[in-house]
Design a protein around this motif. Sequence first.
Motif, PDB file in Angstrom:
ATOM      1  N   ALA A  62       0.846  -1.191   0.000  1.00  0.00           N
ATOM      2  CA  ALA A  62       0.000   0.000   0.000  1.00  0.00           C
ATOM      3  C   ALA A  62       0.879   1.238   0.000  1.00  0.00           C
ATOM      4  O   ALA A  62       1.677   1.441   0.923  1.00  0.00           O
ATOM      5  CB  ALA A  62      -0.922   0.020   1.214  1.00  0.00           C
ATOM      6  N   THR A  63       0.746   2.056  -1.038  1.00  0.00           N
ATOM      7  CA  THR A  63       1.496   3.297  -1.165  1.00  0.00           C
ATOM      8  C   THR A  63       0.532   4.402  -1.559  1.00  0.00           C
ATOM      9  O   THR A  63      -0.235   4.239  -2.517  1.00  0.00           O
ATOM     10  CB  THR A  63       2.599   3.168  -2.224  1.00  0.00           C
ATOM     11  N   ASN A  64       0.560   5.496  -0.799  1.00  0.00           N
ATOM     12  CA  ASN A  64      -0.352   6.623  -1.053  1.00  0.00           C
ATOM     13  C   ASN A  64      -1.813   6.164  -1.097  1.00  0.00           C
ATOM     14  O   ASN A  64      -2.618   6.663  -1.898  1.00  0.00           O
ATOM     15  CB  ASN A  64       0.006   7.333  -2.354  1.00  0.00           C
ATOM     16  N   LEU A 113      -6.323   1.302   6.572  1.00  0.00           N
ATOM     17  CA  LEU A 113      -5.321   2.306   6.233  1.00  0.00           C
ATOM     18  C   LEU A 113      -5.712   3.678   6.771  1.00  0.00           C
ATOM     19  O   LEU A 113      -4.846   4.449   7.213  1.00  0.00           O
ATOM     20  CB  LEU A 113      -5.125   2.355   4.718  1.00  0.00           C
ATOM     21  N   ALA A 114      -7.006   3.984   6.774  1.00  0.00           N
ATOM     22  CA  ALA A 114      -7.453   5.267   7.303  1.00  0.00           C
ATOM     23  C   ALA A 114      -7.237   5.356   8.806  1.00  0.00           C
ATOM     24  O   ALA A 114      -6.785   6.388   9.329  1.00  0.00           O
ATOM     25  CB  ALA A 114      -8.933   5.482   6.967  1.00  0.00           C
ATOM     26  N   SER A 124       4.422   9.656   8.299  1.00  0.00           N
ATOM     27  CA  SER A 124       3.732  10.268   7.169  1.00  0.00           C
ATOM     28  C   SER A 124       4.151   9.578   5.875  1.00  0.00           C
ATOM     29  O   SER A 124       5.301   9.165   5.717  1.00  0.00           O
ATOM     30  CB  SER A 124       4.048  11.761   7.100  1.00  0.00           C
ATOM     31  N   ASN A 125       3.181   9.399   4.974  1.00  0.00           N
ATOM     32  CA  ASN A 125       3.414   8.815   3.649  1.00  0.00           C
ATOM     33  C   ASN A 125       4.162   7.480   3.689  1.00  0.00           C
ATOM     34  O   ASN A 125       5.167   7.290   3.008  1.00  0.00           O
ATOM     35  CB  ASN A 125       4.183   9.801   2.765  1.00  0.00           C
ATOM     36  N   ALA A 230       3.181  -3.695   7.979  1.00  0.00           N
ATOM     37  CA  ALA A 230       4.554  -3.493   8.425  1.00  0.00           C
ATOM     38  C   ALA A 230       5.272  -2.560   7.469  1.00  0.00           C
ATOM     39  O   ALA A 230       5.030  -2.579   6.249  1.00  0.00           O
ATOM     40  CB  ALA A 230       5.297  -4.831   8.513  1.00  0.00           C
ATOM     41  N   LEU A 231       6.166  -1.750   7.996  1.00  0.00           N
ATOM     42  CA  LEU A 231       6.954  -0.865   7.159  1.00  0.00           C
ATOM     43  C   LEU A 231       8.080  -1.628   6.457  1.00  0.00           C
ATOM     44  O   LEU A 231       8.545  -2.640   6.956  1.00  0.00           O
ATOM     45  CB  LEU A 231       7.544   0.255   8.006  1.00  0.00           C
TER      46      LEU A 231
END
Length: 231
Positions: A62-64, A113-114, A124-125, A230-231
């Motif tokens: 998930a990106t943007n 995601l929200a 952020s982002n 996860a990042l």
Amino acid sequence: MAARLDERGFVRVDGSTMLDFLGDAARASWARFSQSWDDLGNDLYMADGGRYRRRRHAAFRATNGQVTRSPHQPHYQSRDYNPLNGDVQRWFDPVLPGTVELPVTQAIFDLCLAVIAQASASPSNPSWRIEFHQFRIETKPDHVGRPTPEGMHRDGVDWAFVMLVCRQNVRDGVTEIGSPQGDKLGSFLLQNPGDAVFLDDHRILHGVTEIHAIDPNLPSYRDVLVITFAL
């Protein structure tokens, strides 16, 4: 929900509220979503020898706010987080495309995601690595269903979302919440379709007690969706 996550590290949401959040299109596709749990493969990686778990798995990025499916890959956890089944690349049958394309699935991604985006611990982002797990835990006269055979645990991610899809002829299966220091923070039963809990995986341990059949002569199972970020 984001405020509760910040305050307590977890938040429980009842099924009717969850379905309201997800919207009318999600409600309309819920029956097909639930039926997809009838077509899960056996989990062949149970170190306790159990044959009580069925599952499918998929990975996403998930990106943007845009979620795209990644190539099929194994699920991996270290033994630091899963002392029973860790340190093994576990390949499961992929989640079917039709399940991913359902409005309810897309709505769940959007909601998660929200909520995460509004939690103070989120950067952020971010670009999230997402894993999507369909679980069916069965219990029969010759074996007991164990939703979390590894016991109280973290998943080794940043956030986790757990949602009940169906309980069929079972009792027990209580979700237990604790801290890494061993404090008990709560317990509750995910009982109705859509009942869910968000977890800050850095701050919270979770586990589920065994399930038992109400009528041992009838099919008995607990269907759950787990999504990790996860990042």
